[in-house]
Write an enzyme that holds these catalytic residues in place. Structure first.
Site, PDB file in Angstrom:
ATOM      1  N   LYS A  38      68.449  67.149  40.631  1.00  0.00           N
ATOM      2  CA  LYS A  38      67.331  67.189  39.688  1.00  0.00           C
ATOM      3  C   LYS A  38      67.634  66.227  38.533  1.00  0.00           C
ATOM      4  O   LYS A  38      68.403  65.283  38.683  1.00  0.00           O
ATOM      5  CB  LYS A  38      67.127  68.626  39.193  1.00  0.00           C
ATOM      6  CG  LYS A  38      66.704  69.600  40.299  1.00  0.00           C
ATOM      7  CD  LYS A  38      65.271  69.361  40.732  1.00  0.00           C
ATOM      8  CE  LYS A  38      64.786  70.419  41.687  1.00  0.00           C
ATOM      9  NZ  LYS A  38      63.356  70.256  42.041  1.00  0.00           N
ATOM     10  N   ARG A  65      67.850  59.438  42.259  1.00  0.00           N
ATOM     11  CA  ARG A  65      67.333  60.518  43.108  1.00  0.00           C
ATOM     12  C   ARG A  65      66.840  59.931  44.431  1.00  0.00           C
ATOM     13  O   ARG A  65      66.080  58.959  44.447  1.00  0.00           O
ATOM     14  CB  ARG A  65      66.223  61.277  42.368  1.00  0.00           C
ATOM     15  CG  ARG A  65      66.764  61.992  41.136  1.00  0.00           C
ATOM     16  CD  ARG A  65      65.700  62.671  40.318  1.00  0.00           C
ATOM     17  NE  ARG A  65      65.180  63.854  40.988  1.00  0.00           N
ATOM     18  CZ  ARG A  65      64.293  64.689  40.432  1.00  0.00           C
ATOM     19  NH1 ARG A  65      63.854  64.438  39.203  1.00  0.00           N
ATOM     20  NH2 ARG A  65      63.858  65.735  41.086  1.00  0.00           N
ATOM     21  N   ARG A  86      65.095  71.569  31.405  1.00  0.00           N
ATOM     22  CA  ARG A  86      65.277  72.972  31.794  1.00  0.00           C
ATOM     23  C   ARG A  86      66.645  73.505  31.385  1.00  0.00           C
ATOM     24  O   ARG A  86      66.795  74.707  31.123  1.00  0.00           O
ATOM     25  CB  ARG A  86      65.034  73.145  33.290  1.00  0.00           C
ATOM     26  CG  ARG A  86      63.604  72.779  33.679  1.00  0.00           C
ATOM     27  CD  ARG A  86      63.161  73.365  34.993  1.00  0.00           C
ATOM     28  NE  ARG A  86      61.885  72.782  35.388  1.00  0.00           N
ATOM     29  CZ  ARG A  86      60.693  73.172  34.933  1.00  0.00           C
ATOM     30  NH1 ARG A  86      60.625  74.174  34.068  1.00  0.00           N
ATOM     31  NH2 ARG A  86      59.590  72.587  35.340  1.00  0.00           N
ATOM     32  N   ASP A 122      63.305  75.548  40.185  1.00  0.00           N
ATOM     33  CA  ASP A 122      63.142  75.249  38.761  1.00  0.00           C
ATOM     34  C   ASP A 122      63.422  76.441  37.849  1.00  0.00           C
ATOM     35  O   ASP A 122      63.659  76.254  36.648  1.00  0.00           O
ATOM     36  CB  ASP A 122      61.738  74.713  38.491  1.00  0.00           C
ATOM     37  CG  ASP A 122      61.591  73.259  38.907  1.00  0.00           C
ATOM     38  OD1 ASP A 122      62.618  72.610  39.178  1.00  0.00           O
ATOM     39  OD2 ASP A 122      60.452  72.769  38.984  1.00  0.00           O
ATOM     40  N   LYS A 164      59.988  66.215  28.025  1.00  0.00           N
ATOM     41  CA  LYS A 164      59.653  65.850  29.405  1.00  0.00           C
ATOM     42  C   LYS A 164      58.594  66.780  29.988  1.00  0.00           C
ATOM     43  O   LYS A 164      57.733  66.355  30.754  1.00  0.00           O
ATOM     44  CB  LYS A 164      60.916  65.891  30.266  1.00  0.00           C
ATOM     45  CG  LYS A 164      60.716  65.396  31.690  1.00  0.00           C
ATOM     46  CD  LYS A 164      62.038  65.359  32.439  1.00  0.00           C
ATOM     47  CE  LYS A 164      61.895  64.631  33.763  1.00  0.00           C
ATOM     48  NZ  LYS A 164      61.019  65.304  34.716  1.00  0.00           N
TER      49      LYS A 164
END
Length: 426
Positions: free
Chosen positions: A331, A120, A377, A304, A403
């Site tokens: 992400k 990232r 997610r 998100d 997480k």
């Protein structure tokens, strides 16, 4: 690797929403930089939060946990001399928030991480390092481990508004403690304003003042001091979003511990559900099974919640277009590709675009086997999709929910969900 098998079944009942991960990060950092002892209540102790807490302890903070880690007492300590090693695990917030903070100690700091975190980008900080002659190094093809050595200096900083707001927040934590005054100039329209608002609000609670000129220029006085504060962290709208969509698709669910006046950007999920025709009581956050219709969803301010809104769109009448969501590609996984791939496997009709998705809704999905992409997610969004599948849905790699929401599947069962969990070994 762990797997879950979810048999389609209506969910019903009340669920206490975990505390906001975003606010927990911010409260821990502010408390750890404060003179005196702060007490933070209602901590959702996930791997990301553990990473931030341990990093602040490595930077000298004294911490003690109570009530099954739901309450933490923190105070500023003495930073020991010598090299510092900060393991950020897979937490982008931990890494990007703490790079400027760690440079306050005047020592060599090594930042490490795992999963997709080493890939990232950190370019906004590297540009600052180059300007301020801060020495740093990292592997050729990744950004971690990052070795940095030098003192962050007050000055005028320029950042683009379409980068992660985590870079802006990271500077905001550190710059007030420097000797001189600083400014942060945002050179393009600011995305994820809600996250910046949360940072400004938390800083203000701990005695730090930053002047906000229309989200274009932030003026930061130096020589400020954090002051200890006792606070309770409110429920997380990004986590509540899963239960809200679950309730709309196949359930009657009341979400507890949410703040009506919250500054969280992910509170936008309520408005999107209303816009799509969902039955939601915005006073008590009660959602009931509804027939929803397609719409346009702008992901720039609330990335998100896009995975679970993709599930809702895939099961809504008509077409939904998700726009301005390119940041989802960097992400924990490429979330646009992940949601397109996994939902289409089980019968959805989604077209992936460069910065968004076009979703043609269906009444139900088929079921089958999907992968989590090691992204919390994605796993939770797919679990919600299982509620409208004709056959059971198996999610491989379900352990990744630890997480941010370690007890997600326990809560799923509390609401009446039919979930089997097992381990497939390494």
């Amino acid at each position: 690797m762990k797997c879950v098998k979810i048999n389609p079944k209506k969910l019903e009942g009340s669920i206490k929403i975990p505390s906001s991960k975003s606010l927990c990060h911010r409260a821990i950092i502010c408390a750890a930089l404060s003179e005196g002892e702060s007490t933070i209540e209602n901590i959702n102790y996930s791997k990301d939060i553990e990473a931030t807490l341990k990093c602040m302890e490595n930077l000298g903070a004294a911490a003690s946990a109570f009530n099954n880690n739901e309450t933490i007492k923190l105070k500023k300590g003495t930073v020991a001399k010598g090299e510092k090693s900060l393991d950020c695990f897979e937490s982008g917030s931990t890494l990007r928030f703490l790079i400027p903070v760690a440079l306050l100690c005047g020592e060599k700091v090594i930042f490490s991480g795992r999963g997709k975190l080493p890939k990232r980008p950190l370019d906004p900080y590297f540009n600052i390092f180059d300007e301020q002659n801060i020495k740093y190094s990292h592997p050729k093809d990744e950004f971690l481990p990052l070795v940095a050595c030098g003192d962050l200096k007050a000055g005028n900083f320029e950042l683009k508004g379409n980068i992660s707001s985590q870079f802006i927040s990271g500077l905001m934590f550190a710059l007030p403690l420097l000797k001189g005054d600083s400014t942060i100039k945002i050179t393009t329209p600011l995305e994820s304003i809600g996250y910046v608002d949360m940072t400004l609000d938390m800083l203000n609670k701990f005695g730090i003042n930053i002047e906000n000129n229309n989200y274009e220029l932030f003026k930061i006085k130096g020589n400020q001091k954090y002051k200890a504060q006792d606070c309770r962290v409110e429920g997380d709208f990004s986590q509540a979003a899963f239960w809200m969509v679950a309730g709309i698709l196949n359930g009657d669910i009341k979400c507890l511990d949410l703040n009506h006046k919250s500054l969280q950007g992910d509170k936008a999920v309520v408005g999107f559900i209303e816009k799509m025709g969902g039955n939601i009581d915005t006073e008590n956050f009660i959602v009931k099974t509804s027939k929803t219709k397609g719409t346009v969803i702008d992901g720039s301010q609330c990335p998100d919640i896009i995975p679970v809104l993709t599930v809702l769109a895939a099961l809504s009448e008509g077409t939904t277009e998700i726009i301005n969501a390119e940041r989802l590609r960097i992400k924990e996984s490429d979330r646009l590709k992940a949601m397109t791939t996994e939902l289409n496997k089980i019968g959805a009709d989604i077209i992936e675009k460069e910065a968004g998705l076009i979703i043609h809704g269906k009444e139900s999905l088929n079921g089958g086997t999907v992968q989590s992409w090691n992204d919390h997610r994605i796993a939770m969004a797919l679990a919600v999709a299982a509620l409208k599948c004709k056959e059971p849905l198996i999610i491989e790699g379900s352990e990744c929910v630890s997480k941010s929401y370690p007890h997600f599947f326990e809560d799923f069962k509390k609401l009446g969900g039919d979930v089997d969990e097992w381990c497939m070994g390494e």
